[in-house]
Write a protein that holds these residues in place. Structure first.
Motif, PDB file in Angstrom:
ATOM      1  N   TYR A 163       0.855  -1.196   0.000  1.00 48.01           N
ATOM      2  CA  TYR A 163       0.000   0.000   0.000  1.00 48.01           C
ATOM      3  C   TYR A 163       0.879   1.230   0.000  1.00 48.01           C
ATOM      4  N   ASP A 209      -0.442   8.123  -2.489  1.00 44.76           N
ATOM      5  CA  ASP A 209      -1.512   8.229  -3.492  1.00 44.76           C
ATOM      6  C   ASP A 209      -2.678   7.266  -3.219  1.00 44.76           C
ATOM      7  N   SER A 212      -2.962   4.065  -2.991  1.00 45.33           N
ATOM      8  CA  SER A 212      -3.088   2.996  -3.986  1.00 45.33           C
ATOM      9  C   SER A 212      -2.494   1.688  -3.473  1.00 45.33           C
ATOM     10  N   TYR A 239      -0.862  -2.131  -4.601  1.00 47.61           N
ATOM     11  CA  TYR A 239      -0.185  -2.875  -5.657  1.00 47.61           C
ATOM     12  C   TYR A 239      -0.287  -4.348  -5.308  1.00 47.61           C
ATOM     13  N   LYS A 245      -2.228  -2.296 -10.191  1.00 47.37           N
ATOM     14  CA  LYS A 245      -2.310  -1.117  -9.338  1.00 47.37           C
ATOM     15  C   LYS A 245      -3.786  -0.787  -9.148  1.00 47.37           C
ATOM     16  N   ASN A 260      -6.873   1.573  -7.069  1.00 44.18           N
ATOM     17  CA  ASN A 260      -7.152   2.766  -6.263  1.00 44.18           C
ATOM     18  C   ASN A 260      -7.783   2.337  -4.939  1.00 44.18           C
ATOM     19  N   GLU A 261      -8.147   3.288  -4.083  1.00 42.60           N
ATOM     20  CA  GLU A 261      -8.665   2.902  -2.762  1.00 42.60           C
ATOM     21  C   GLU A 261     -10.065   2.311  -2.827  1.00 42.60           C
ATOM     22  N   ILE A 310      -6.286   0.394 -11.891  1.00 43.70           N
ATOM     23  CA  ILE A 310      -5.813   1.577 -12.599  1.00 43.70           C
ATOM     24  C   ILE A 310      -4.855   1.175 -13.707  1.00 43.70           C
TER      25      ILE A 310
END
Length: 199
Positions: A150, A154, A156, A158, A173, A175-176, A181
């Motif tokens: 984490y 940003d 995000s 991984y 990747k 997003n929250e 993404i």
């Protein structure tokens, strides 16, 4: 360290707190019935101080410590593989069931705390717990989820995942909200990827 100690059961995970080693272990009785226990050992002698039994679990994968409380992640029912989480307070010796869900999990390998949720990685999926300890499956991709990191800057995630039979691996990747993404396929020849490191 010039000594070792052999403990009954199959060790899954360990942590060290205040010079005590806590070892999470899956135990078997004479009839091969599974239970879960946590051995506490003196770090200097490796002698067992006590065995903490977690009778509500038939299998356990992961152990961590938060503010003097051990958190144990496993399955209550080995056939259903249901996500079940217990806590054990080191000071008052009390054990409590905090999550009993019907979400199947296998081989929980990492737990990450964000400012909003607790995020649990297992082979099948990424599961979140909100502040009320309500679990929710956030991500799955029909592959084995291997590792996760984490990035706070940003917000995000991984995620390293793969199909071991097809020898196909990738890093996603997210997003929250756990939307993809970017997806990066990996070119793997001999060694299988096991860890993900952010720089």
């Amino acid at each position: 360290m010039q000594q070792s100690e052999k403990l009954p059961g199959n060790a899954q995970n360990f942590i060290i707190k205040n010079d005590i080693v806590y070892v999470l272990s899956v135990l078997y009785d004479k009839n091969s019935k599974r239970t879960v226990g946590i051995y506490s050992l003196d770090i200097n002698s490796l002698k067992v101080i006590e065995l903490i039994e977690i009778p509500g679990l038939t299998f356990a994968f992961y152990l961590r410590e938060m503010n003097g409380v051990l958190e144990i992640y496993g399955n209550k029912n080995e056939e259903a593989k249901d996500l079940t989480i217990y806590t054990h307070d080191i000071s008052n010796k009390k054990t409590n069931l905090i999550v009993n869900s019907d979400i199947p999990v296998m081989w929980i390998s990492k737990v990450i705390d964000t400012d909003k949720k607790e995020i649990i990685l297992n082979d099948y999926s990424i599961v979140s717990l909100d502040k009320y300890k309500i679990p929710k499956v956030e991500f799955e991709n029909n592959k084995t989820l291997i590792d996760m990191e984490y990035r706070e800057s940003d917000k995000s995630f991984y995620v390293l995942s793969g199909d071991f039979e097809k020898n196909e691996f990738e890093v996603d990747k997210l997003n929250e909200n756990f939307d993809i993404i970017e997806s990066i396929p990996l070119s793997i020849e001999e060694k299988k990827p096991t860890d993900l490191l952010l720089k």
